[in-house]
Design a protein around this motif. Structure first.
Motif, PDB file in Angstrom:
ATOM      1  N   TYR A  11       0.887  -1.114  -0.024  1.00  0.00           N
ATOM      2  CA  TYR A  11       0.210   0.226  -0.028  1.00  0.00           C
ATOM      3  C   TYR A  11       0.781   1.479   0.008  1.00  0.00           C
ATOM      4  CZ  TYR A  11      -4.188  -2.542   1.335  1.00  0.00           C
ATOM      5  OH  TYR A  11      -5.411  -3.317   1.245  1.00  0.00           O
ATOM      6  N   ILE A  15      -0.199   5.358  -0.637  1.00  0.00           N
ATOM      7  CA  ILE A  15      -0.153   6.069   0.835  1.00  0.00           C
ATOM      8  C   ILE A  15       0.499   7.468   0.312  1.00  0.00           C
ATOM      9  CG2 ILE A  15       0.430   6.440   3.043  1.00  0.00           C
ATOM     10  CD1 ILE A  15      -0.236   3.349   3.487  1.00  0.00           C
ATOM     11  N   GLU A  16       1.640   7.208   0.188  1.00  0.00           N
ATOM     12  CA  GLU A  16       2.714   8.525  -0.256  1.00  0.00           C
ATOM     13  C   GLU A  16       1.999   9.511  -1.529  1.00  0.00           C
ATOM     14  OE1 GLU A  16       6.386   6.999  -1.125  1.00  0.00           O
ATOM     15  OE2 GLU A  16       7.155   7.032   0.757  1.00  0.00           O
ATOM     16  N   LYS A  18      -1.349   9.529  -2.297  1.00  0.00           N
ATOM     17  CA  LYS A  18      -2.715  10.032  -1.720  1.00  0.00           C
ATOM     18  C   LYS A  18      -2.613  11.132  -0.857  1.00  0.00           C
ATOM     19  CE  LYS A  18      -7.348   9.051  -0.878  1.00  0.00           C
ATOM     20  NZ  LYS A  18      -8.313   8.099  -0.748  1.00  0.00           N
ATOM     21  N   TYR A  19      -1.690  11.005   0.143  1.00  0.00           N
ATOM     22  CA  TYR A  19      -1.502  12.003   1.441  1.00  0.00           C
ATOM     23  C   TYR A  19      -0.339  12.840   1.381  1.00  0.00           C
ATOM     24  CZ  TYR A  19      -5.067   8.443   2.579  1.00  0.00           C
ATOM     25  OH  TYR A  19      -6.160   7.680   2.507  1.00  0.00           O
ATOM     26  N   TRP A  26       4.876   8.652   8.383  1.00  0.00           N
ATOM     27  CA  TRP A  26       3.877   8.219   9.035  1.00  0.00           C
ATOM     28  C   TRP A  26       4.327   7.250  10.144  1.00  0.00           C
ATOM     29  CZ3 TRP A  26      -0.593  10.496   8.618  1.00  0.00           C
ATOM     30  CH2 TRP A  26      -0.950  11.311   7.291  1.00  0.00           C
ATOM     31  N   LEU A  45      -5.489   7.742  13.024  1.00  0.00           N
ATOM     32  CA  LEU A  45      -4.719   7.993  11.743  1.00  0.00           C
ATOM     33  C   LEU A  45      -6.121   8.495  10.727  1.00  0.00           C
ATOM     34  CD1 LEU A  45      -2.312   5.424  11.030  1.00  0.00           C
ATOM     35  CD2 LEU A  45      -1.747   7.933  11.253  1.00  0.00           C
ATOM     36  N   LYS A  46      -7.308   7.651  11.005  1.00  0.00           N
ATOM     37  CA  LYS A  46      -8.449   8.000  10.198  1.00  0.00           C
ATOM     38  C   LYS A  46      -9.200   9.174  10.526  1.00  0.00           C
ATOM     39  CE  LYS A  46     -11.206   4.440   9.672  1.00  0.00           C
ATOM     40  NZ  LYS A  46     -12.025   3.265  10.335  1.00  0.00           N
ATOM     41  N   HIS A  49      -6.076  12.282  10.704  1.00  0.00           N
ATOM     42  CA  HIS A  49      -5.122  12.586   9.648  1.00  0.00           C
ATOM     43  C   HIS A  49      -5.889  12.321   8.340  1.00  0.00           C
ATOM     44  CE1 HIS A  49      -1.798  13.449  12.010  1.00  0.00           C
ATOM     45  NE2 HIS A  49      -1.929  12.464  12.604  1.00  0.00           N
ATOM     46  N   LEU A  51      -6.781   9.331   6.883  1.00  0.00           N
ATOM     47  CA  LEU A  51      -6.481   8.264   6.206  1.00  0.00           C
ATOM     48  C   LEU A  51      -7.797   7.349   5.897  1.00  0.00           C
ATOM     49  CD1 LEU A  51      -3.674   9.262   7.084  1.00  0.00           C
ATOM     50  CD2 LEU A  51      -2.944   6.916   6.791  1.00  0.00           C
ATOM     51  N   HIS A  55      -5.513   1.971   4.149  1.00  0.00           N
ATOM     52  CA  HIS A  55      -4.087   2.627   4.224  1.00  0.00           C
ATOM     53  C   HIS A  55      -3.571   2.761   5.935  1.00  0.00           C
ATOM     54  CE1 HIS A  55      -4.818   4.759   0.265  1.00  0.00           C
ATOM     55  NE2 HIS A  55      -4.230   3.302   0.227  1.00  0.00           N
ATOM     56  N   ALA A  56      -4.710   3.239   6.717  1.00  0.00           N
ATOM     57  CA  ALA A  56      -4.130   3.258   8.260  1.00  0.00           C
ATOM     58  C   ALA A  56      -3.759   1.914   8.881  1.00  0.00           C
ATOM     59  CB  ALA A  56      -5.225   3.908   8.983  1.00  0.00           C
TER      60      ALA A  56
END
Length: 70
Positions: A11, A15-16, A18-19, A26, A45-46, A49, A51, A55-56
């Protein structure tokens, strides 16, 4: 040719992208959080942040596994 990445680390590229933060950042946030339980960290995280759950969960699972020497 290298083997495809499997498990939670698969993932990481999305993740990098998208966020907009590197995985190392992270992981550092997870390690320095006062929370210690898997689902507490996922929820944090959800909610804090933004996510998504997958991902979290992947970040927390991979980070906690590193800490336990797995």
């Amino acid at each position: 040719m290298s083997a495809p990445v499997k498990g939670p680390a698969s993932y990481f590229p999305s993740i990098e992208k998208k966020y907009g933060r590197p995985i190392a950042e992270w992981k550092e946030r997870i390690r320095t959080s006062p929370l210690t339980k898997h689902m507490e960290l996922v929820t944090w995280l959800k909610t804090e942040h933004g996510l998504g759950h997958g991902h979290a969960n992947a970040l927390v699972a991979h980070t906690l596994a590193e800490g336990s020497g797995k």
